[in-house]
Design a protein around this motif. Structure first.
Motif, PDB file in Angstrom:
ATOM      1  N   ASN A   1       1.122   7.341  -6.809  1.00  0.00           N
ATOM      2  CA  ASN A   1       0.108   8.026  -6.962  1.00  0.00           C
ATOM      3  C   ASN A   1       0.640   9.732  -6.657  1.00  0.00           C
ATOM      4  O   ASN A   1       0.318  10.545  -7.357  1.00  0.00           O
ATOM      5  CB  ASN A   1      -1.135   7.690  -5.910  1.00  0.00           C
ATOM      6  N   GLN A   2       1.247   9.609  -5.537  1.00  0.00           N
ATOM      7  CA  GLN A   2       1.611  11.044  -5.335  1.00  0.00           C
ATOM      8  C   GLN A   2       2.810  11.500  -6.380  1.00  0.00           C
ATOM      9  O   GLN A   2       2.720  12.854  -6.740  1.00  0.00           O
ATOM     10  CB  GLN A   2       2.392  10.961  -4.080  1.00  0.00           C
TER      11      GLN A   2
ATOM     12  N   LYS B   1       0.668   4.239  -2.897  1.00  0.00           N
ATOM     13  CA  LYS B   1       0.471   5.529  -2.528  1.00  0.00           C
ATOM     14  C   LYS B   1       1.417   6.636  -2.911  1.00  0.00           C
ATOM     15  O   LYS B   1       1.085   7.622  -3.509  1.00  0.00           O
ATOM     16  CB  LYS B   1       0.107   5.630  -0.970  1.00  0.00           C
TER      17      LYS B   1
ATOM     18  N   ASN C   1      -9.759  11.335  -1.634  1.00  0.00           N
ATOM     19  CA  ASN C   1      -8.463  11.578  -2.694  1.00  0.00           C
ATOM     20  C   ASN C   1      -9.037  12.567  -3.765  1.00  0.00           C
ATOM     21  O   ASN C   1      -7.876  13.119  -4.338  1.00  0.00           O
ATOM     22  CB  ASN C   1      -8.303  10.252  -3.221  1.00  0.00           C
TER      23      ASN C   1
ATOM     24  N   THR D   1      -5.045   6.572   6.220  1.00  0.00           N
ATOM     25  CA  THR D   1      -4.938   5.141   6.364  1.00  0.00           C
ATOM     26  C   THR D   1      -6.365   4.485   6.220  1.00  0.00           C
ATOM     27  O   THR D   1      -7.314   4.851   7.098  1.00  0.00           O
ATOM     28  CB  THR D   1      -4.246   4.573   7.484  1.00  0.00           C
TER      29      THR D   1
ATOM     30  N   TRP E   1      -0.509  15.593  -2.008  1.00  0.00           N
ATOM     31  CA  TRP E   1      -1.630  14.672  -2.238  1.00  0.00           C
ATOM     32  C   TRP E   1      -1.464  13.523  -1.037  1.00  0.00           C
ATOM     33  O   TRP E   1      -0.524  12.899  -1.233  1.00  0.00           O
ATOM     34  CB  TRP E   1      -1.826  14.242  -3.654  1.00  0.00           C
ATOM     35  N   ASP E   2      -2.482  13.259  -0.309  1.00  0.00           N
ATOM     36  CA  ASP E   2      -2.228  12.116   0.709  1.00  0.00           C
ATOM     37  C   ASP E   2      -3.754  11.794   1.252  1.00  0.00           C
ATOM     38  O   ASP E   2      -4.662  12.580   0.615  1.00  0.00           O
ATOM     39  CB  ASP E   2      -1.494  12.691   1.971  1.00  0.00           C
ATOM     40  N   ILE E   3      -4.062  10.683   1.672  1.00  0.00           N
ATOM     41  CA  ILE E   3      -5.133  10.106   1.908  1.00  0.00           C
ATOM     42  C   ILE E   3      -4.842   9.372   3.491  1.00  0.00           C
ATOM     43  O   ILE E   3      -3.803   8.863   3.753  1.00  0.00           O
ATOM     44  CB  ILE E   3      -5.792   9.162   1.179  1.00  0.00           C
TER      45      ILE E   3
ATOM     46  N   ASN F   1      -3.792  -2.217  -0.397  1.00  0.00           N
ATOM     47  CA  ASN F   1      -4.167  -0.988  -0.942  1.00  0.00           C
ATOM     48  C   ASN F   1      -5.635  -1.208  -1.726  1.00  0.00           C
ATOM     49  O   ASN F   1      -6.261  -0.181  -2.225  1.00  0.00           O
ATOM     50  CB  ASN F   1      -3.201  -0.678  -2.282  1.00  0.00           C
TER      51      ASN F   1
ATOM     52  N   PRO G   1       0.869  -1.141   0.015  1.00  0.00           N
ATOM     53  CA  PRO G   1      -0.115  -0.006   0.057  1.00  0.00           C
ATOM     54  C   PRO G   1       0.810   1.309  -0.044  1.00  0.00           C
ATOM     55  O   PRO G   1       0.422   2.125  -0.582  1.00  0.00           O
ATOM     56  CB  PRO G   1      -0.959  -0.189   1.251  1.00  0.00           C
TER      57      PRO G   1
ATOM     58  N   SER H   1     -10.134  15.300   4.447  1.00  0.00           N
ATOM     59  CA  SER H   1      -9.028  14.987   3.474  1.00  0.00           C
ATOM     60  C   SER H   1      -9.027  15.731   2.266  1.00  0.00           C
ATOM     61  O   SER H   1      -7.989  16.276   1.808  1.00  0.00           O
ATOM     62  CB  SER H   1      -8.920  13.584   3.299  1.00  0.00           C
TER      63      SER H   1
ATOM     64  N   CYS I   1      -7.223   3.916  -2.298  1.00  0.00           N
ATOM     65  CA  CYS I   1      -6.232   4.631  -3.112  1.00  0.00           C
ATOM     66  C   CYS I   1      -6.304   4.448  -4.499  1.00  0.00           C
ATOM     67  O   CYS I   1      -6.258   3.265  -5.062  1.00  0.00           O
ATOM     68  CB  CYS I   1      -4.889   4.127  -2.692  1.00  0.00           C
TER      69      CYS I   1
END
Length: 303
Positions: free
Chosen positions: A49-50, A46, A110, A66, A62-64, A224, A42, A137, A70
């Protein structure tokens, strides 16, 4: 993938690792194979994606949290590009950014659809969400990126039983709505689906590396494919959710040019078409999308 999708030629991991150096230690370089990552990890997913969002969509942050979904960026981008085609086919100038506003039902933690749509096409978005943690978020992402601040407004849906009601306001006019609905009918079905995906990833990893994963089976659920319950399941599953959406959409027919929604299972289309006929939708389209061997689709309708 769609011809305009920035990810249609795959991931340039060398460039992505330069964009986000933290990704570099997760890149796997195999002889005679293209670089990749372990998609069952995971953190690796992530970070990918970042890197993608920083490199292609100019996001500073960019973050999400836990446990939240994702999203796979290329597939999400395809939905946006096909909506652009849908609008263009209706004689809408997709480059006229002052007149195009989209409504993302379930913007999530997201905010991926408004990110892609705003940074590629310059569109405006309203994103609705029932989960306060997701709202926070998504708002954090907007606040941290100057190029998003004037493109995404987040509205809380206070009644989880409603979809458009309580979100679309009297003065609103939307070029389109979009939604990635909950696929499953209950938590057990969602858990089985997530475990199946993770098992497939583990099998692919074994084929690639020749090693057997040492992770116990109970650890699969936190990989993930995690997600909050409103992201993964609802009473009656996907068909019930979309039928509810269709029923509500007729009350906002003059405020929305195109209603659209992803449909994960082809066999669900029959019930969806029946509901669209029941509300006398003027035009109904099913638009297929392809990402490698995966075929997905969304239904679009208008009155």
């Amino acid at each position: 993938m769609h011809i305009n999708n920035l990810h249609k030629d795959g991931y340039d991991f060398k460039q992505l690792a330069k964009t986000l150096p933290e990704l570099a230690r997760f890149v796997i370089n195999k002889v005679a194979r293209r670089p990749t990552i372990d998609f069952s990890d995971p953190l690796a997913v992530k970070l990918l994606n970042q890197a993608l969002l920083k490199h292609h969509y100019k996001l500073d942050y960019w973050d999400i949290p836990t446990g939240f979904l994702c999203p796979p960026v290329p597939g999400r981008a395809d939905y946006i590009h096909h909506i652009a085609d849908l609008l263009a086919g209706s004689n809408v100038n997709v480059g006229n950014i002052d007149n195009i506003v989209g409504l993302d039902i379930g913007v999530g933690a997201n905010a991926i659809y408004p990110i892609v749509g705003s940074q590629v096409y310059g569109w405006q978005f309203v994103g609705s969400e029932v989960n306060p943690a997701s709202i926070q978020s998504a708002q954090n992402i907007v606040n941290a990126n100057p190029n998003l601040k004037n493109h995404l407004t987040i509205r809380q849906q206070f009644n989880a039983a409603d979809i458009f009601k309580g979100v679309i306001q009297t003065q609103d006019r939307f070029s389109f709505t979009m939604c990635n609905p909950p696929f499953h009918a209950n938590v057990q079905e969602a858990s089985v689906g997530s475990q199946r995906k993770n098992t497939n990833l583990a099998r692919n990893k074994q084929k690639r590396t020749g090693s057997i994963s040492k992770k116990p089976e109970h650890s699969l659920n936190h990989l993930n494919f995690a997600g909050q319950h409103n992201e993964l399941w609802c009473q009656g599953g996907e068909v019930a959710f979309i039928q509810k959406m269709i029923d509500e959409s007729q009350h906002f027919a003059t405020q929305v040019q195109w209603f659209t929604c992803l449909v994960s299972k082809k066999e669900n289309l029959k019930g969806i078409y029946q509901q669209l006929a029941a509300v006398n939708a003027h035009e109904v389209l099913t638009i297929n999308m392809s990402q490698g061997s995966k075929i997905s689709r969304f239904v679009a309708w208008r009155f």
